[in-house]
Design a protein around this motif. Structure first.
Motif, mmCIF file in Angstrom:
data_model
loop_
_atom_site.group_PDB
_atom_site.id
_atom_site.type_symbol
_atom_site.label_atom_id
_atom_site.label_comp_id
_atom_site.label_asym_id
_atom_site.label_seq_id
_atom_site.Cartn_x
_atom_site.Cartn_y
_atom_site.Cartn_z
ATOM 1 N N ARG A 4 2.995 3.885 1.070
ATOM 2 C CA ARG A 4 3.225 2.820 0.081
ATOM 3 C C ARG A 4 2.455 3.032 -1.219
ATOM 4 N NH1 ARG A 4 2.674 -1.011 4.416
ATOM 5 N NH2 ARG A 4 0.685 -1.612 3.505
ATOM 6 N N TYR A 5 1.323 3.699 -1.164
ATOM 7 C CA TYR A 5 0.551 3.942 -2.389
ATOM 8 C C TYR A 5 0.854 5.335 -2.917
ATOM 9 C CZ TYR A 5 -3.178 4.353 -5.770
ATOM 10 O OH TYR A 5 -3.874 4.530 -6.949
ATOM 11 N N ARG A 9 -5.863 -5.917 4.840
ATOM 12 C CA ARG A 9 -5.576 -7.008 3.901
ATOM 13 C C ARG A 9 -6.777 -7.969 3.808
ATOM 14 N NH1 ARG A 9 -1.936 -7.791 -0.167
ATOM 15 N NH2 ARG A 9 -2.759 -9.761 -0.847
ATOM 16 N N THR A 21 0.326 5.700 5.654
ATOM 17 C CA THR A 21 1.605 5.197 5.140
ATOM 18 C C THR A 21 1.822 5.747 3.720
ATOM 19 O OG1 THR A 21 0.637 3.190 4.187
ATOM 20 C CG2 THR A 21 1.418 3.055 6.473
ATOM 21 N N SER A 80 -3.971 1.393 3.170
ATOM 22 C CA SER A 80 -2.990 1.665 4.219
ATOM 23 C C SER A 80 -2.618 3.158 4.201
ATOM 24 C CB SER A 80 -1.766 0.779 3.988
ATOM 25 O OG SER A 80 -0.706 1.179 4.796
ATOM 26 N N HIS A 81 -2.470 3.671 2.990
ATOM 27 C CA HIS A 81 -2.176 5.100 2.833
ATOM 28 C C HIS A 81 -3.367 5.940 3.323
ATOM 29 C CE1 HIS A 81 -1.196 8.884 0.889
ATOM 30 N NE2 HIS A 81 -2.283 8.808 0.162
ATOM 31 N N ASN A 103 -2.312 -1.352 -0.324
ATOM 32 C CA ASN A 103 -1.426 -0.186 -0.124
ATOM 33 C C ASN A 103 -2.228 1.111 -0.141
ATOM 34 O OD1 ASN A 103 0.858 -1.724 0.082
ATOM 35 N ND2 ASN A 103 1.534 -1.406 -2.017
ATOM 36 N N GLU A 160 -3.091 -3.285 9.589
ATOM 37 C CA GLU A 160 -2.671 -3.718 8.241
ATOM 38 C C GLU A 160 -3.271 -5.087 7.908
ATOM 39 O OE1 GLU A 160 -1.176 -2.006 6.031
ATOM 40 O OE2 GLU A 160 0.064 -0.504 7.027
ATOM 41 N N ASP A 169 -2.376 -6.264 -3.660
ATOM 42 C CA ASP A 169 -1.295 -5.516 -2.991
ATOM 43 C C ASP A 169 -1.473 -4.009 -3.204
ATOM 44 O OD1 ASP A 169 -0.096 -7.832 -2.124
ATOM 45 O OD2 ASP A 169 1.375 -7.921 -3.750
#
Ligand code: HEM
Length: 138
Positions: free
Chosen positions: A66-67, A19, A64, A58-59, A55, A15, A51
């Motif tokens: 988050r998106y 970022r 994940t 990350s997805h 996200n 992560e 952000d």
């Protein structure tokens, strides 16, 4: 270290790398003569945008949830032309290799290459009289 703890630490590192990649990509993009003006005009607040994009990655890379957005639709009304895509992809590839571990960077570049192709097919489905991608038929 227990397996679950190791996994969580690996996810945290991934992560953080995502970022760093997103932040650096928008620093370079903002300074780029071709992409900079589009970012400047279309991104009203940088931090919330970073952000969202972090996200998204990350997805895409870590699975994940988050998106939940739809990236293609966001680009439909942007002032993007075919030549922007090559620059976007070159900049992203360079930045991913600089900021992420090899395995993550190659997965990100593969996804970016694929999405670059999909976005272009969607935004420029025709060819102009010189055979270049175009929004309208020749
Ligand atoms: C010509 C190349 C591109 C340009 C100039 C560009 C520019 C932009 C801009 C200005 C936004 C913010 C739009 C808004 O908030 O209204 C945005 C959002 C985004 N872009 Fe791109 N983009 C390009 C290609 C790509 C590609 C190939 C990907 C594939 C990973 C991508 C991923 C995203 C994502 C995930 C968002 C956030 C979507 C959301 O808000 O749900 N972009 N882009």
């Amino acid at each position: 270290m227990e397996a679950a703890v190791k996994e969580a630490a690996a996810d945290d590192a991934a992560e953080a790398a995502i970022r760093a990649c997103v932040k650096r990509f928008y620093e370079k993009g903002g300074a780029d003569s071709l992409l900079g003006p589009i970012f400047e005009k279309s991104i009203s607040e940088l931090e919330p945008h970073l952000d969202i994009v972090a996200n998204f990655w990350s997805h895409a890379l870590l699975g994940t949830t988050r998106y939940q957005g739809t990236p293609f639709g966001v680009h439909v009304n942007l002032p993007i032309e075919p030549q922007h895509f090559a620059r976007w992809l070159a900049l992203f590839t360079e930045t991913a290799k600089e900021t992420m571990p090899e395995r993550l960077a190659s997965a990100a570049v593969a996804r970016a290459e694929h999405m670059t192709q999909c976005f272009q097919s969607g935004l420029f489905p025709f060819k102009d009289s010189q055979g270049r991608p175009s929004k309208a038929p020749a």
